[in-house]
Scaffold this motif. Structure first.
Motif, mmCIF file in Angstrom:
data_model
loop_
_atom_site.group_PDB
_atom_site.id
_atom_site.type_symbol
_atom_site.label_atom_id
_atom_site.label_comp_id
_atom_site.label_asym_id
_atom_site.label_seq_id
_atom_site.Cartn_x
_atom_site.Cartn_y
_atom_site.Cartn_z
ATOM 1 N N GLU A 21 -52.544 -16.117 2.384
ATOM 2 C CA GLU A 21 -52.398 -16.590 3.765
ATOM 3 C C GLU A 21 -53.704 -16.470 4.549
ATOM 4 O O GLU A 21 -53.842 -17.054 5.619
ATOM 5 C CB GLU A 21 -51.275 -15.835 4.469
ATOM 6 N N LEU A 22 -54.656 -15.724 4.004
ATOM 7 C CA LEU A 22 -55.973 -15.679 4.637
ATOM 8 C C LEU A 22 -56.633 -17.058 4.618
ATOM 9 O O LEU A 22 -57.511 -17.345 5.437
ATOM 10 C CB LEU A 22 -56.870 -14.661 3.931
ATOM 11 N N GLY A 23 -56.220 -17.918 3.674
ATOM 12 C CA GLY A 23 -56.745 -19.274 3.662
ATOM 13 C C GLY A 23 -56.424 -20.016 4.942
ATOM 14 O O GLY A 23 -57.254 -20.772 5.471
ATOM 15 N N ILE A 24 -55.203 -19.800 5.471
ATOM 16 C CA ILE A 24 -54.822 -20.414 6.744
ATOM 17 C C ILE A 24 -55.677 -19.844 7.866
ATOM 18 O O ILE A 24 -56.091 -20.560 8.783
ATOM 19 C CB ILE A 24 -53.327 -20.168 7.020
ATOM 20 N N VAL A 25 -55.953 -18.545 7.784
ATOM 21 C CA VAL A 25 -56.783 -17.890 8.797
ATOM 22 C C VAL A 25 -58.176 -18.521 8.843
ATOM 23 O O VAL A 25 -58.678 -18.890 9.914
ATOM 24 C CB VAL A 25 -56.872 -16.375 8.509
ATOM 25 N N PHE A 26 -58.794 -18.676 7.682
ATOM 26 C CA PHE A 26 -60.129 -19.276 7.642
ATOM 27 C C PHE A 26 -60.090 -20.745 8.064
ATOM 28 O O PHE A 26 -61.024 -21.242 8.718
ATOM 29 C CB PHE A 26 -60.729 -19.160 6.236
ATOM 30 N N LEU A 27 -59.022 -21.443 7.695
ATOM 31 C CA LEU A 27 -58.895 -22.842 8.091
ATOM 32 C C LEU A 27 -58.845 -22.975 9.612
ATOM 33 O O LEU A 27 -59.537 -23.821 10.195
ATOM 34 C CB LEU A 27 -57.628 -23.434 7.470
ATOM 35 N N PHE A 47 -64.852 -19.777 1.095
ATOM 36 C CA PHE A 47 -63.701 -18.873 1.118
ATOM 37 C C PHE A 47 -62.443 -19.622 1.550
ATOM 38 O O PHE A 47 -61.355 -19.415 1.015
ATOM 39 C CB PHE A 47 -63.971 -17.705 2.070
ATOM 40 N N ARG A 48 -62.592 -20.496 2.531
ATOM 41 C CA ARG A 48 -61.449 -21.263 3.011
ATOM 42 C C ARG A 48 -60.851 -22.116 1.904
ATOM 43 O O ARG A 48 -59.638 -22.140 1.693
ATOM 44 C CB ARG A 48 -61.913 -22.148 4.177
ATOM 45 N N GLY A 49 -61.707 -22.809 1.157
ATOM 46 C CA GLY A 49 -61.217 -23.703 0.114
ATOM 47 C C GLY A 49 -60.459 -22.980 -0.977
ATOM 48 O O GLY A 49 -59.351 -23.372 -1.355
ATOM 49 N N ILE A 50 -61.017 -21.896 -1.488
ATOM 50 C CA ILE A 50 -60.373 -21.208 -2.608
ATOM 51 C C ILE A 50 -59.118 -20.476 -2.165
ATOM 52 O O ILE A 50 -58.120 -20.421 -2.893
ATOM 53 C CB ILE A 50 -61.379 -20.232 -3.279
#
Length: 606
Positions: free
Chosen positions: A61-67, A269-272
């Motif tokens: 869910e950190l991917g959503i954070v970076f997005l 980081f966002r992509g992965i």
């Protein structure tokens, strides 16, 4: 050591699944999101290679954070303020209308307790930020008007999770563990946001300046990660979502000179992590729940997606979205969202409904997510072919002495004269292709519909000394002239006239200056032809000046007496009698900027 080897094995499986699935599904036209989901389902529920899908989901869910942080970097505070009506107006309408409609649907499907139905309905009303934004990014539609409207709705949904979570203790059957009041939670949230604003204004830029002077690349990356995760954690501690904290941090840094550096550091980081998030959703899918309740799922998922699509379409239409944009937004946001996982888990812990119901809801949301890329493909079948592409209306830096509306051939030539004279011109046009082409040549041009008052205001009409209306359709020109004269009576209005009849109509409206789009070019063409036939330059110029004078006198007579007045002032020869046989066809003017009428009829009007 065994745990370390297991971690490496899981990482290899996930990376291998992403490497295989994403290109295949992209090639098939299904999008990488569906590929990541499929890879997660195969690795987890089918082959049982990975069992801790929910733990991976918590990290992913950190991917959503970076997005959300990267999106915030692209949205300056002034731009966000311009979107406030869509965020809080349409966003509120969408959440409330979708929540109530889905609550009613849940009650019809057999849930007896209204408290459970209310939480389920509003939980399903929230869409997936990660899915929707990733689809927009893959299609390159993030900056289109429908993309910006979709983002506005998603942003309000992220805000709506806060009052929905606060609602759970009020509906719970058991005493909640949280003993703080709603007022205390609100004060804590406001304090956290205020702290972020202060830190963002007075701490972050000096911090990056110090790190940049050291030249330590890795320290800059670490600082970027620290800012994102720190802001997300701060707002999570205050009861808000981590994604919202990261978004606010991005907005605060959007005007920083280090914005592009931060974007480059965070993007990998966002992509992965986003890919890991989609795979984790597939990993956490409980196939046993699917098989035991497949009949419910077969009914609930289509019903959820249909109800949300209809409600969102109607809300967008009420918000003055064109049909095609409303369809695209509806088919993009018709799924359940990741914040539904959080809401349903909290509701089950509070005893509003059982954990089995929560698991079933998670499966319904997951399946709706998996179907989202397929649903978005339906937009091509429902949109109208005669649509025009639209891009985001961004009027940052607009405002000049001259506001030009319309930038086709006529406007481009007029703008060259003004720019050569050292005058600044703000141009708005409703053609996305024309805006891109003009911007590539360095023109200061903005996308916008000149018939809308809010667009004219955003483009700086209140500061303009002259409004130059250069649109080529007479009906659109008239609408703009009427709007400007009624709402901005002090503005001087210069107008491109379509033909003689349009000129008379514009003069009756009292415009300051009108110019027929083909009159001067026709005079020049005739003069050059005379010169080529042996007439001297001075004589040809005198003849053209005489025609211009006669034309103006005719216009004055026609304005007073009607269109047929002043015929005696036309230079003409006797017309030879023609056979009384109806012509097989009437010659038409092929120019797309000319009205489609016979040439002989036009000669009388012109």
């Amino acid at each position: 050591m065994a745990n370390t080897h297991a971690l490496f094995a899981e990482a290899l499986l996930l990376l291998g699944g992403a490497v295989l699935a994403a290109p295949i599904f992209k090639k098939l036209g299904l999008g990488t999101i569906l590929g990541y989901l499929a890879a997660g389902i195969v690795i987890g529920p089918i082959l049982h290679y990975i069992h801790d899908g929910e733990e991976i989901l918590g990290v992913a869910e950190l991917g959503i954070v970076f997005l959300l942080f990267l999106i915030g970097l692209e949205l300056q505070p002034s731009r966000l303020w311009q979107m406030r009506r869509e965020i809080f107006g349409l966003g509120t309408a969408q959440v409330v209308a979708s929540g109530l409609a889905l609550t009613a649907l849940v009650l019809v499907m057999g849930v007896e307790e209204w408290q459970a139905a209310l939480i389920i309905g509003f939980g399903l009303a929230l869409s997936s930020t990660a899915f929707a934004l990733q689809i927009l990014d893959e299609k390159g539609d993030t900056n289109t008007r429908y993309g910006q409207r979709s983002f506005s709705l998603l942003l309000f949904q992220d805000l709506a999770i806060v009052p929905l979570l606060a609602l759970i203790p009020l509906l719970a059957k058991q005493t909640p563990e949280d003993t703080t009041t709603a007022l205390q939670d609100f004060i804590i949230a406001i304090a956290a946001i205020s702290a972020m604003l202060v830190i963002g204004r007075y701490v972050l830029n000096p911090l990056f300046q110090v790190i940049a002077r050291t030249g330590a690349r890795e320290a800059m990356i670490a600082a970027a990660l620290f800012v994102v995760l720190g802001s997300a954690t701060l707002l999570q501690f205050a009861g808000l979502s981590m994604a919202m904290g990261a978004f606010l941090a991005g907005v605060l840094l959007s005007e920083s000179s280090y914005r592009h550096e931060l974007e480059a550091d965070i993007e990998p980081f966002r992509g992965i992590l986003l890919a890991l998030f989609f795979m984790a959703v597939g990993l956490s899918l409980d196939l046993d729940v699917v098989f035991r309740n497949y009949q419910i799922i077969l009914v609930a998922v289509p019903a959820l997606m249909l109800v949300k699509a209809i409600v969102i379409y109607l809300i967008c239409r009420m918000g003055r979205s064109p049909h095609n944009d409303a369809v695209r937004v509806a088919l993009l946001l018709l799924q359940g969202g990741e914040f539904g996982f959080v809401l349903f888990t909290a509701a089950a812990a509070a005893g509003i409904f059982s954990s089995a119901v929560a698991s079933l809801l998670v499966v319904i949301v997951t399946v709706s997510m998996a179907l989202t890329p397929l649903a978005s493909l339906l937009a091509g079948l429902l949109i109208r072919e005669d649509s025009r592409e639209e891009i985001a209306e961004d009027f940052e830096g607009a405002g000049s002495d001259v506001l030009m509306i319309g930038f086709s051939r006529f406007g481009q030539i007029a703008a060259q004269i003004l720019l050569a004279g050292g005058r600044d011109v703000t141009v708005i046009d409703f053609s996305a292709d024309r805006v891109r082409q003009a911007a590539s040549f360095g023109f200061r041009i903005y996308f916008g519909d000149g018939t809308r008052k809010e667009v004219l205001r955003a483009a700086g009409i209140e500061r303009a000394k002259i409004v130059a209306v250069c649109t080529h359709k007479a009906e659109i020109t008239d609408r703009i002239v009427d709007l400007v004269q009624s709402d901005y009576p002090n503005a001087r209005v210069f107008v491109r006239s379509y033909d003689r009849i349009h000129t008379l109509a514009l003069r009756a409206r009292g415009v300051d200056v009108e110019v027929r789009e083909t009159f001067e070019s026709g005079l020049l063409f005739g003069r050059k032809t005379l010169e080529e036939l042996g007439v001297s330059d001075d004589e040809a110029l005198a003849i053209s000046d005489d025609i211009r004078r006669r034309d103006e006198e005719r216009l004055i007579l026609q304005a007073a007496e009607g269109l047929t007045a002043g015929r005696h002032m036309l230079h003409s020869r006797p017309v030879r009698p023609e056979p009384l046989i109806k012509p097989k066809h009437t010659e038409q003017v092929p120019d797309d900027d000319e009205e489609d009428i016979p040439v002989m009829a036009r000669s009388a009007a012109d």
